[in-house]
Write a protein that holds these residues in place. Structure first.
Motif, PDB file in Angstrom:
ATOM      1  N   HIS A 130       0.802  -1.345  -0.167  1.00 44.52           N
ATOM      2  CA  HIS A 130      -0.106  -0.047   0.023  1.00 44.52           C
ATOM      3  C   HIS A 130       0.767   1.163  -0.079  1.00 44.52           C
ATOM      4  CE1 HIS A 130      -3.919  -1.869   0.915  1.00 44.52           C
ATOM      5  NE2 HIS A 130      -3.227  -2.969   1.545  1.00 44.52           N
ATOM      6  N   PHE A 131       0.386   2.380  -0.708  1.00 44.08           N
ATOM      7  CA  PHE A 131       0.943   3.436  -0.726  1.00 44.08           C
ATOM      8  C   PHE A 131      -0.330   4.539  -0.509  1.00 44.08           C
ATOM      9  CE2 PHE A 131       3.563   0.927  -3.320  1.00 44.08           C
ATOM     10  CZ  PHE A 131       4.788   1.440  -3.091  1.00 44.08           C
ATOM     11  N   GLY A 132       0.118   5.326   0.822  1.00 47.78           N
ATOM     12  CA  GLY A 132      -0.913   6.370   1.087  1.00 47.78           C
ATOM     13  C   GLY A 132      -1.001   7.414   0.101  1.00 47.78           C
ATOM     14  N   ALA A 133      -0.013   8.156  -0.456  1.00 46.27           N
ATOM     15  CA  ALA A 133       0.119   8.915  -1.536  1.00 46.27           C
ATOM     16  C   ALA A 133       1.580   9.026  -2.166  1.00 46.27           C
ATOM     17  CB  ALA A 133      -0.462  10.333  -1.183  1.00 46.27           C
ATOM     18  N   VAL A 134       1.737   9.118  -3.415  1.00 48.40           N
ATOM     19  CA  VAL A 134       2.749   9.417  -4.080  1.00 48.40           C
ATOM     20  C   VAL A 134       2.553  10.526  -5.239  1.00 48.40           C
ATOM     21  CG1 VAL A 134       4.610   8.542  -5.528  1.00 48.40           C
ATOM     22  CG2 VAL A 134       3.680   6.868  -3.736  1.00 48.40           C
ATOM     23  N   PHE A 140      -3.294   4.057  -3.265  1.00 45.77           N
ATOM     24  CA  PHE A 140      -3.211   2.786  -4.077  1.00 45.77           C
ATOM     25  C   PHE A 140      -2.377   1.549  -3.685  1.00 45.77           C
ATOM     26  CE2 PHE A 140       0.553   5.415  -5.401  1.00 45.77           C
ATOM     27  CZ  PHE A 140       1.437   4.447  -5.714  1.00 45.77           C
ATOM     28  N   HIS A 141      -2.596   0.447  -4.097  1.00 46.20           N
ATOM     29  CA  HIS A 141      -1.934  -0.817  -3.732  1.00 46.20           C
ATOM     30  C   HIS A 141      -1.861  -1.822  -4.856  1.00 46.20           C
ATOM     31  CE1 HIS A 141      -6.313  -2.238  -3.291  1.00 46.20           C
ATOM     32  NE2 HIS A 141      -5.665  -3.324  -3.426  1.00 46.20           N
ATOM     33  N   PHE A 142      -0.895  -2.561  -4.588  1.00 47.77           N
ATOM     34  CA  PHE A 142      -0.759  -3.557  -5.729  1.00 47.77           C
ATOM     35  C   PHE A 142      -0.645  -5.225  -4.675  1.00 47.77           C
ATOM     36  CE2 PHE A 142       1.738   0.076  -7.420  1.00 47.77           C
ATOM     37  CZ  PHE A 142       0.870   0.307  -8.428  1.00 47.77           C
ATOM     38  N   ASP A 143      -1.274  -6.132  -5.495  1.00 47.65           N
ATOM     39  CA  ASP A 143      -1.347  -7.518  -5.004  1.00 47.65           C
ATOM     40  C   ASP A 143       0.130  -7.863  -5.509  1.00 47.65           C
ATOM     41  OD1 ASP A 143      -1.214 -10.059  -4.529  1.00 47.65           O
ATOM     42  OD2 ASP A 143      -3.395 -10.183  -4.729  1.00 47.65           O
ATOM     43  N   ILE A 144       1.108  -8.236  -4.503  1.00 47.07           N
ATOM     44  CA  ILE A 144       2.638  -8.583  -4.897  1.00 47.07           C
ATOM     45  C   ILE A 144       2.842 -10.052  -4.366  1.00 47.07           C
ATOM     46  CG2 ILE A 144       3.222  -6.174  -4.556  1.00 47.07           C
ATOM     47  CD1 ILE A 144       4.635  -7.200  -1.872  1.00 47.07           C
ATOM     48  N   THR A 145       1.650 -10.906  -4.168  1.00 46.83           N
ATOM     49  CA  THR A 145       1.827 -12.175  -3.685  1.00 46.83           C
ATOM     50  C   THR A 145       3.049 -13.142  -4.608  1.00 46.83           C
ATOM     51  OG1 THR A 145      -0.341 -12.048  -3.028  1.00 46.83           O
ATOM     52  CG2 THR A 145       0.693 -14.305  -2.794  1.00 46.83           C
ATOM     53  N   SER A 146       2.544 -12.998  -6.013  1.00 47.05           N
ATOM     54  CA  SER A 146       3.217 -13.731  -6.997  1.00 47.05           C
ATOM     55  C   SER A 146       4.786 -13.491  -7.067  1.00 47.05           C
ATOM     56  CB  SER A 146       2.664 -13.917  -8.252  1.00 47.05           C
ATOM     57  OG  SER A 146       2.530 -12.517  -8.762  1.00 47.05           O
ATOM     58  N   HIS A 147       5.258 -12.399  -6.534  1.00 46.97           N
ATOM     59  CA  HIS A 147       6.564 -11.840  -6.845  1.00 46.97           C
ATOM     60  C   HIS A 147       7.476 -11.474  -5.582  1.00 46.97           C
ATOM     61  CE1 HIS A 147       4.738 -10.037 -10.577  1.00 46.97           C
ATOM     62  NE2 HIS A 147       3.781  -9.636 -10.078  1.00 46.97           N
ATOM     63  N   VAL A 148       6.931 -12.089  -4.349  1.00 35.89           N
ATOM     64  CA  VAL A 148       7.557 -12.164  -3.277  1.00 35.89           C
ATOM     65  C   VAL A 148       7.854 -13.785  -2.581  1.00 35.89           C
ATOM     66  CG1 VAL A 148       7.058  -9.800  -2.481  1.00 35.89           C
ATOM     67  CG2 VAL A 148       5.732 -11.774  -1.699  1.00 35.89           C
ATOM     68  N   SER A 149       8.931 -13.712  -1.840  1.00 36.17           N
ATOM     69  CA  SER A 149       8.954 -15.000  -1.078  1.00 36.17           C
ATOM     70  C   SER A 149       9.238 -14.765   0.244  1.00 36.17           C
ATOM     71  CB  SER A 149      10.111 -15.838  -1.653  1.00 36.17           C
ATOM     72  OG  SER A 149      11.432 -14.951  -1.642  1.00 36.17           O
ATOM     73  N   SER A 150       9.186 -15.651   1.327  1.00 35.60           N
ATOM     74  CA  SER A 150       9.283 -15.359   2.939  1.00 35.60           C
ATOM     75  C   SER A 150      10.625 -14.912   2.754  1.00 35.60           C
ATOM     76  CB  SER A 150       8.944 -16.798   3.463  1.00 35.60           C
ATOM     77  OG  SER A 150       9.933 -17.782   3.283  1.00 35.60           O
ATOM     78  N   GLY A 151      10.972 -14.092   3.725  1.00 39.37           N
ATOM     79  CA  GLY A 151      12.209 -13.531   4.076  1.00 39.37           C
ATOM     80  C   GLY A 151      12.407 -12.155   3.372  1.00 39.37           C
ATOM     81  N   THR A 152      13.770 -12.002   2.775  1.00 40.63           N
ATOM     82  CA  THR A 152      14.058 -10.597   2.408  1.00 40.63           C
ATOM     83  C   THR A 152      13.719 -10.485   0.627  1.00 40.63           C
ATOM     84  OG1 THR A 152      16.023 -10.598   3.892  1.00 40.63           O
ATOM     85  CG2 THR A 152      15.969  -8.987   1.981  1.00 40.63           C
ATOM     86  N   TRP A 199       4.814  10.747  -0.032  1.00 39.23           N
ATOM     87  CA  TRP A 199       4.527  11.875   1.251  1.00 39.23           C
ATOM     88  C   TRP A 199       3.571  11.119   2.272  1.00 39.23           C
ATOM     89  CZ3 TRP A 199      -0.101  14.413   2.023  1.00 39.23           C
ATOM     90  CH2 TRP A 199      -1.108  14.409   1.030  1.00 39.23           C
ATOM     91  N   GLN A 200       3.116   9.839   2.251  1.00 38.06           N
ATOM     92  CA  GLN A 200       2.206   9.280   3.102  1.00 38.06           C
ATOM     93  C   GLN A 200       2.836   7.748   3.396  1.00 38.06           C
ATOM     94  OE1 GLN A 200      -1.885   9.494   2.806  1.00 38.06           O
ATOM     95  NE2 GLN A 200      -1.883  11.452   1.818  1.00 38.06           N
ATOM     96  N   THR A 201       2.221   7.081   4.389  1.00 40.10           N
ATOM     97  CA  THR A 201       2.812   5.886   4.668  1.00 40.10           C
ATOM     98  C   THR A 201       2.969   4.830   3.731  1.00 40.10           C
ATOM     99  OG1 THR A 201       2.271   6.450   7.113  1.00 40.10           O
ATOM    100  CG2 THR A 201       2.553   3.983   6.489  1.00 40.10           C
ATOM    101  N   VAL A 202       3.953   3.972   3.928  1.00 35.30           N
ATOM    102  CA  VAL A 202       4.263   2.810   2.770  1.00 35.30           C
ATOM    103  C   VAL A 202       3.709   1.664   3.898  1.00 35.30           C
ATOM    104  CG1 VAL A 202       5.258   1.750   1.031  1.00 35.30           C
ATOM    105  CG2 VAL A 202       5.622   4.062   1.268  1.00 35.30           C
ATOM    106  N   TRP A 203       3.166   0.783   3.215  1.00 30.48           N
ATOM    107  CA  TRP A 203       2.975  -0.448   4.378  1.00 30.48           C
ATOM    108  C   TRP A 203       2.562  -1.500   3.604  1.00 30.48           C
ATOM    109  CZ3 TRP A 203      -2.541  -1.457   5.417  1.00 30.48           C
ATOM    110  CH2 TRP A 203      -3.407  -0.505   4.903  1.00 30.48           C
TER     111      TRP A 203
END
Length: 586
Positions: A101-105, A128-140, A179-183
């Motif tokens: 999630h991005f509060g605002a960019v 706005f937000h993006f589903d990033i499930t298929s692009h990440v793995s557990s860990g870093t 300029w707003q929270t990323v989470w």
């Protein structure tokens, strides 16, 4: 919902950024990021998005690079900027979906996760937000953000961000990029994605419209309302598709009113024929707003709107408040001055500000940052309307928000007049999306179709100020600042900007400015303030006023507080002037 923010964390702005749609499983990504300015917009050609590329500097997110709190403090124009940081995904999150999630960019953003582009967004104020499930793995993992920004293009709403190198007049330091929270947020494979609450106190209920992402057919959606910990209503609906409507009957009716913020807690739970349940907590307020002749009624009471102009700027954070407490403080100092609300001016304020307005019983008008956008053709709708809709959807549920104002002072551009169809289409879309609130098409000028006819009047003489509105009292001519460009049609009427009295006795630098001549003493200032304000309080056809402004911003020194939030006058004196009963009040 009485949420307490945490100011003790080392993470800047650590509080949950979306207080009307809360989940427990989330990670705040504010803090230190790699950073680089890309004046030539050539970073993509140089592979900045690749995981192995290191950016040359650092920045503290969510503060813009122009701000002191960012650690960068670069205030010249930046064509584009880059951000990058590592983040960690817990093993337990890999069982569901992961949303970034991005509060605002500000303004056009593209996001990569582990070197793969996951999406783009246009608009500097909406989330706005993006589903990033298929692009990440557990860990870093690694996230990279690219943002382009050009306030001089005429193709983007900039608000009060200066189109010149330096701040000037009522334009201030720019904001570029995040300029707003990323989470990050962990959700099940099937999850609740949006909530709309339509309060209906007359029928002792709240109507809910809920969106669901994923196949939940055959499952159940349950909603439970509580007031001060007591169960006051619940309802369950069987799910057939991605959109569910249900009505929660309430056994206790407590109205949300200005200065008396009575709020209900709400819990939504998704269960049934799905692998994992989803739970979201929220809150809502019961209140109605409607126009009645010349009166603006809240819960059927004629409430005089004692508003103040709030620009949403901060000395060290520019567009971003240093802390959640700073957001609350701005509302508290306003209320201490006898104001009951604000025009949130030329900026979509962050959700946490509206959260505190809800909690404190503070009235607000939602406005977009339209300045800078060329609206001389309907082509501008492509740049304005999608973001305006996103902002309306984000803020709809706030009981503190009592009206919409998509545009402010739509001046001609380069000698070409505004395209009236732009204002008409935006007005009609706004009314379609939200028939519960009044809409001002463009505050001040030039009105095309509007529920309320408002003017901006910076006359500094209380006598001439009073004289121009006197004929209205007896059915005479209604004052119109631009009769050749806009026509009064009998709508409710108020002065949505006035005063702006110049007062900076301790800082007589040549760059400072305000409206009109500077009073020669504090006594002269207060006499002018009271004289102008009494004109509006005494008028039986005015439902409110909005004074310019709550605090100074950079060189504009017409605030009742300084830019760093120190009072210029005894708050009690201002409160006495503002709080007198208005002619139109019941």
């Amino acid at each position: 919902m009485k949420e307490q923010s945490s100011s003790m964390s080392t993470t800047p702005r650590p509080e949950y950024p979306r207080p009307q749609f809360v989940r427990e499983a989330w990670t705040n990504l504010n803090g230190s990021w790699q950073f680089e300015i890309d004046h030539g917009k050539s970073g993509k050609e140089r592979g900045y998005e690749q995981t192995g590329h290191q950016l040359s500097g650092t920045i503290t997110v969510p503060f813009c690079p122009e701000s002191k709190l960012s650690g960068v403090e670069y205030t010249d124009f930046m064509a584009a900027v880059w951000y990058k940081r590592e983040f960690t995904i817990p093993d337990t999150w890999m069982n569901g979906r992961i949303l970034l999630h991005f509060g605002a960019v500000d303004y056009e953003a593209e996001v990569w996760v582990n070197g793969t582009s996951v999406g783009k967004h246009q608009g500097g104020y909406a989330p706005f937000h993006f589903d990033i499930t298929s692009h990440v793995s557990s860990g870093t993992n690694i996230v990279t953000v690219y943002a382009e920004d050009d306030v001089r293009s005429g193709r983007q709403p900039r608000g009060k961000q200066s189109e010149r190198l330096h701040s000037h007049g009522c334009d201030y330091t720019r904001t570029t990029g995040i300029w707003q929270t990323v989470w990050l947020e962990s959700v099940p494979d099937v999850y609740l994605s949006d909530l709309k609450v339509v309060a209906d106190p007359d029928n002792a209920c709240a109507h809910l419209e809920v969106k669901i992402c994923g196949n939940a057919a055959g499952g159940e959606l349950s909603a439970a309302a509580r007031f001060e910990g007591r169960d006051v209503g619940s309802q369950t609906a069987v799910i057939h598709g991605p959109f569910v409507k249900l009505t929660v009957a309430l056994s206790e009716i407590h109205l949300w009113e200005p200065g008396h913020a009575k709020l209900y807690d709400l819990e939504l739970r998704l269960t049934g024929k799905i692998q994992a349940s989803d739970t979201v907590t929220s809150y809502f307020g019961l209140r109605t707003v409607r126009l009645d002749g010349m009166a603006f009624r809240i819960n059927e009471k004629s409430v005089f709107q004692r508003l103040v102009l709030d620009q949403g700027f901060y000395p060290e954070g520019i567009y971003t408040a240093p802390s959640d407490e700073d957001l609350r403080k701005d509302i508290e100092i306003s209320m201490d001055l006898g104001f009951n609300g604000a025009r949130l001016h030329e900026k979509m304020f962050e959700p946490r500000f509206l959260y505190w307005a809800d909690q404190l019983g503070y009235l607000v008008w939602g406005e977009h940052a339209n300045w800078g956008l060329d609206i001389t053709t309907t082509e501008s709708l492509a740049r304005f309307l999608p973001e305006w809709v996103e902002g309306m959807e984000r803020d709809f549920n706030h009981p503190s928000l009592i009206g919409w104002c998509p545009f402010n002072e739509t001046w001609d551009r380069g000698g070409t007049r505004q395209d009236n169809d732009v204002l008409r289409i935006v007005y009609e879309m706004t009314k379609h999306l939200d028939p519960t609130r009044p809409v001002i098409d463009t505050s001040g000028n030039f009105h095309v179709v509007t529920d309320i006819f408002d003017l901006h009047d910076y006359d500094q003489n209380p006598e001439t100020f009073r004289a121009r509105y006197e004929p209205m009292k007896n059915g005479g001519e209604v004052f119109n600042t631009f009769p050749e460009r806009q026509t009064y049609g009998g709508q409710p009427y108020f002065i949505s900007e006035y005063g702006g009295i110049w007062w900076n006795p301790d800082q007589q630098d040549e760059k400072s400015w305000g409206y009109g001549d500077r009073p020669q003493s504090e006594e002269a200032f207060l006499a002018r303030y009271e004289g102008l304000t009494n004109v509006l309080l005494d008028h039986p056809m005015m439902f409110g006023f909005c004074y310019t402004q709550l605090y100074d911003v950079e060189q504009e020194v017409n605030g009742l507080y300084t830019y760093d939030r120190r009072p210029k006058f005894d708050p009690g004196t201002i409160r006495r002037i503002n709080s007198r009963k208005a002619a139109i009040e019941d």
